[in-house]
Design an enzyme around this catalytic site. Structure first.
Site, PDB file in Angstrom:
ATOM      1  CB  SER A  47      39.457  43.746  44.707  1.00  0.00           C
ATOM      2  OG  SER A  47      40.713  44.405  44.750  1.00  0.00           O
ATOM      3  CG  HIS A  48      42.450  44.560  48.526  1.00  0.00           C
ATOM      4  ND1 HIS A  48      42.590  44.530  47.149  1.00  0.00           N
ATOM      5  CD2 HIS A  48      43.274  43.601  49.004  1.00  0.00           C
ATOM      6  CE1 HIS A  48      43.470  43.596  46.835  1.00  0.00           C
ATOM      7  NE2 HIS A  48      43.894  43.020  47.938  1.00  0.00           N
ATOM      8  CG  ASP A 188      40.867  43.854  40.834  1.00  0.00           C
ATOM      9  OD1 ASP A 188      39.966  44.702  40.968  1.00  0.00           O
ATOM     10  OD2 ASP A 188      42.010  44.010  41.284  1.00  0.00           O
TER      11      ASP A 188
END
Length: 337
Positions: A47-48, A188
């Site tokens: 997610s990053h 997420d």
């Protein structure tokens, strides 16, 4: 056709940099942002990782972010370093201020780095790891957008409000944790929505305040804090320390500033650094050994230290490259068209 594609870390960095630079981000900012995106992908924080390229370009296209802003530094007190990002992303401002934070910490024992007027999207562990690499203890926190309801409520007040900490360990990875005070990171839930996957109960409520497993309904409703009232209190602390105390926006103000355009949150960030040498003096070795005894007491009974899986993923990625969804790769390639 395989629905995933393998990239080397150099290819991840190059793809992120080119996509950002092609969409209006200056080379200095694009390099700083691409570096931390690569770190996220390397450590399998999906997610990053490269997913954040999409949001960064959306932020650039919103017209709110200055992709060519040059941070400016000031020191209002001996132990306080301030960097104004001038509506650029936080990461170039961090790169500008970190060396001065380290210098001040070694001189005074404790120092703070305040980043103001920045757009922030990244994980905090790369930032506290960078502090720990200098032999210092690091703590970082930041608000975001008011996506998260307080315990007992159903309307967004807090941001995901992450908190990160790093303790340096001689000859090995630091002890690091980085967690949102929300039940899960916003990214997420976005990834679950993108993949049409259900989310676990406890992550969010829908627009009517009812618990939901529908990721899209969660994005339209409010996220929940972890640990009920405990996470809620920590989220409030982050709003106060990294918002009110440093003279920057709270998560609610950040969301109001965004006005629905969908840019990254706009606010500030607070980083604190502590020098074990200054605190411990002649007892430095003893203090560090106490820390190692604590870590051993955890791992000797089969428990895992925070970030251990991330460090294992790092080793795999450096050896084998990373796997990303082909659809994400194609979406980023489209940004270069």
């Amino acid at each position: 056709m395989n629905d995933r594609i393998n990239l080397s870390l150099d290819q991840v960095h190059d793809l992120a940099f080119r996509a950002l630079n092609a969409n209006g981000m200056g080379a200095e900012q694009a390099e700083a942002v691409a570096r931390v995106i690569t770190q996220g992908q390397r450590d399998e924080c999906h997610s990053h990782g490269l997913y954040r390229v999409l949001g960064s370009v959306r932020s650039l296209r919103s017209g709110k972010v200055d992709g060519h802003a040059t941070p400016t530094l000031s020191q209002p007190a001996p132990s306080i370093v301030k960097v104004d990002a001038h509506q650029g992303f936080s990461l170039l401002a961090l790169h500008s201020g970190l060396p001065v934070l380290v210098e001040r910490t070694r001189e005074l024992g404790v120092a703070a780095l305040v980043i103001r007027n920045c757009f922030h999207f990244s994980a905090l562990w790369p930032e506290v790891e960078a502090i720990a690499e200098q032999g210092l203890v690091g703590l970082a926190m930041t608000p975001s957008h008011a996506w998260v309801a307080p315990a007992g409520g159903n309307k967004g007040v807090f941001g995901t409000n992450p908190l990160a900490f790093a303790w340096p360990r001689p000859g090995g990875h630091p002890f690091v944790f980085d967690f949102a005070t929300s039940a899960i990171a916003r990214g997420d839930i976005e990834l679950h929505a993108r993949q049409n996957k259900a989310i676990p109960l406890g992550w969010a409520v829908d627009a009517n305040g009812e618990p939901t497993t529908d990721a899209q309904a969660a994005l339209a409703g409010a996220m929940q804090t972890f640990g009920g009232h405990k996470g809620s209190a920590l989220a409030a602390m982050v709003e106060l320390l990294a918002g009110a105390l440093i003279g920057d926006l709270t998560s609610a103000e950040s969301m109001a500033f965004d006005d629905g355009v969908g840019a990254a949150p706009f606010h500030g960030e607070l980083l604190l650094a502590f020098d074990p040498q200054r605190f411990l003096g002649d007892d430095l070795a003893l203090g560090l050994q106490r820390a190692e005894d604590l870590f051993a007491a955890i791992t000797d009974q089969g428990a895992r230290l925070p970030s251990q899986r991330r460090f294992e993923a790092r080793q795999r990625s450096e050896r084998d490259g990373v796997w990303i969804d082909r659809a994400l790769y194609q979406d980023i390639q489209a940004l270069l068209a």
